[in-house]
Motif scaffolding. Sequence first.
Motif, PDB file in Angstrom:
ATOM      1  N   GLY A  20    -109.500  33.719   9.886  1.00  0.00           N
ATOM      2  CA  GLY A  20    -108.283  34.227   9.252  1.00  0.00           C
ATOM      3  C   GLY A  20    -107.091  33.919  10.140  1.00  0.00           C
ATOM      4  N   ASP A  21    -106.343  34.953  10.503  1.00  0.00           N
ATOM      5  CA  ASP A  21    -105.196  34.741  11.392  1.00  0.00           C
ATOM      6  C   ASP A  21    -105.516  35.144  12.835  1.00  0.00           C
ATOM      7  OD1 ASP A  21    -105.317  37.454  10.964  1.00  0.00           O
ATOM      8  OD2 ASP A  21    -103.165  37.719  10.667  1.00  0.00           O
ATOM      9  N   SER A  22    -106.793  35.346  13.136  1.00  0.00           N
ATOM     10  CA  SER A  22    -107.210  35.748  14.484  1.00  0.00           C
ATOM     11  C   SER A  22    -107.885  34.580  15.198  1.00  0.00           C
ATOM     12  CB  SER A  22    -108.198  36.911  14.414  1.00  0.00           C
ATOM     13  OG  SER A  22    -107.580  38.042  13.829  1.00  0.00           O
ATOM     14  N   LEU A  23    -107.751  34.580  16.527  1.00  0.00           N
ATOM     15  CA  LEU A  23    -108.318  33.516  17.337  1.00  0.00           C
ATOM     16  C   LEU A  23    -109.272  34.105  18.368  1.00  0.00           C
ATOM     17  CD1 LEU A  23    -108.098  30.427  17.913  1.00  0.00           C
ATOM     18  CD2 LEU A  23    -106.466  31.017  19.695  1.00  0.00           C
ATOM     19  N   ALA A  24    -110.541  33.749  18.241  1.00  0.00           N
ATOM     20  CA  ALA A  24    -111.534  34.127  19.248  1.00  0.00           C
ATOM     21  C   ALA A  24    -111.594  32.981  20.250  1.00  0.00           C
ATOM     22  CB  ALA A  24    -112.890  34.344  18.593  1.00  0.00           C
ATOM     23  N   ARG A  25    -111.828  33.318  21.535  1.00  0.00           N
ATOM     24  CA  ARG A  25    -111.844  32.248  22.529  1.00  0.00           C
ATOM     25  C   ARG A  25    -112.809  32.558  23.673  1.00  0.00           C
ATOM     26  NH1 ARG A  25    -107.283  35.306  23.543  1.00  0.00           N
ATOM     27  NH2 ARG A  25    -106.927  35.761  25.736  1.00  0.00           N
ATOM     28  N   ILE A  26    -113.307  31.495  24.256  1.00  0.00           N
ATOM     29  CA  ILE A  26    -114.104  31.577  25.477  1.00  0.00           C
ATOM     30  C   ILE A  26    -113.404  30.679  26.489  1.00  0.00           C
ATOM     31  CG2 ILE A  26    -116.295  31.017  26.601  1.00  0.00           C
ATOM     32  CD1 ILE A  26    -117.706  31.665  23.967  1.00  0.00           C
ATOM     33  N   GLU A  27    -112.927  31.299  27.550  1.00  0.00           N
ATOM     34  CA  GLU A  27    -112.253  30.542  28.601  1.00  0.00           C
ATOM     35  C   GLU A  27    -113.293  29.908  29.508  1.00  0.00           C
ATOM     36  OE1 GLU A  27    -109.517  33.214  30.534  1.00  0.00           O
ATOM     37  OE2 GLU A  27    -108.642  33.801  28.617  1.00  0.00           O
ATOM     38  N   TYR A  28    -112.949  28.735  30.048  1.00  0.00           N
ATOM     39  CA  TYR A  28    -113.895  28.042  30.921  1.00  0.00           C
ATOM     40  C   TYR A  28    -113.186  27.267  32.013  1.00  0.00           C
ATOM     41  CZ  TYR A  28    -112.820  23.639  28.418  1.00  0.00           C
ATOM     42  OH  TYR A  28    -112.192  22.545  27.878  1.00  0.00           O
ATOM     43  N   SER A  29    -113.962  26.903  33.027  1.00  0.00           N
ATOM     44  CA  SER A  29    -113.519  25.913  33.997  1.00  0.00           C
ATOM     45  C   SER A  29    -114.656  24.920  34.144  1.00  0.00           C
ATOM     46  CB  SER A  29    -113.149  26.555  35.344  1.00  0.00           C
ATOM     47  OG  SER A  29    -114.279  27.122  35.941  1.00  0.00           O
ATOM     48  N   GLU A  30    -114.308  23.684  34.423  1.00  0.00           N
ATOM     49  CA  GLU A  30    -115.325  22.638  34.480  1.00  0.00           C
ATOM     50  C   GLU A  30    -115.256  21.959  35.835  1.00  0.00           C
ATOM     51  OE1 GLU A  30    -116.701  18.744  31.869  1.00  0.00           O
ATOM     52  OE2 GLU A  30    -114.986  19.922  31.231  1.00  0.00           O
ATOM     53  N   GLN A  31    -116.424  21.779  36.453  1.00  0.00           N
ATOM     54  CA  GLN A  31    -116.499  21.047  37.704  1.00  0.00           C
ATOM     55  C   GLN A  31    -117.908  20.521  37.924  1.00  0.00           C
ATOM     56  OE1 GLN A  31    -116.749  24.469  40.960  1.00  0.00           O
ATOM     57  NE2 GLN A  31    -114.776  24.466  39.973  1.00  0.00           N
ATOM     58  N   ILE A  57    -123.290  30.528  20.471  1.00  0.00           N
ATOM     59  CA  ILE A  57    -124.232  29.460  20.122  1.00  0.00           C
ATOM     60  C   ILE A  57    -123.493  28.142  19.901  1.00  0.00           C
ATOM     61  CG2 ILE A  57    -125.794  28.635  18.297  1.00  0.00           C
ATOM     62  CD1 ILE A  57    -126.784  31.601  18.108  1.00  0.00           C
ATOM     63  N   LYS A  58    -122.379  28.185  19.175  1.00  0.00           N
ATOM     64  CA  LYS A  58    -121.582  26.964  18.941  1.00  0.00           C
ATOM     65  C   LYS A  58    -121.153  26.344  20.271  1.00  0.00           C
ATOM     66  CE  LYS A  58    -120.628  26.336  14.460  1.00  0.00           C
ATOM     67  NZ  LYS A  58    -120.961  25.136  13.741  1.00  0.00           N
ATOM     68  N   VAL A  59    -120.689  27.180  21.195  1.00  0.00           N
ATOM     69  CA  VAL A  59    -120.245  26.678  22.495  1.00  0.00           C
ATOM     70  C   VAL A  59    -121.425  26.085  23.271  1.00  0.00           C
ATOM     71  CG1 VAL A  59    -119.321  27.378  24.750  1.00  0.00           C
ATOM     72  CG2 VAL A  59    -118.210  28.160  22.642  1.00  0.00           C
ATOM     73  N   LEU A  60    -122.564  26.760  23.267  1.00  0.00           N
ATOM     74  CA  LEU A  60    -123.738  26.257  23.982  1.00  0.00           C
ATOM     75  C   LEU A  60    -124.236  24.940  23.378  1.00  0.00           C
ATOM     76  CD1 LEU A  60    -125.669  29.580  24.644  1.00  0.00           C
ATOM     77  CD2 LEU A  60    -124.274  28.262  26.260  1.00  0.00           C
TER      78      LEU A  60
END
Length: 97
Positions: A20-31, A57-60
Amino acid sequence: MENLTLVNNEFLRQFEVKIGDSLARIEYSEQERKIFLTKLHIPKKIENKELEEAFIIKVLEFISEKNLRVVPTSPKIARFLRINRRYKRLLPVVIKL
């Protein structure tokens, strides 16, 4: 929850899903071929366990497709990985949950 569209916002270093008008997020850092999943944020008005699990699950799956390893520093994501052992293969050898 199969119809979630995952966006990798590399500029903000976060995975995003719009509901909808909401944003779910998973913050990350990559190295060094590892992605550290540092923070899971799902707005209160759309927060539910089914959405949270589908998003993780989508992120994994995205991380798996990129042949990267995952280091869960977010307690919620670490808990998910502890319960769902099938994703254990994504963890670096030295990580024990």
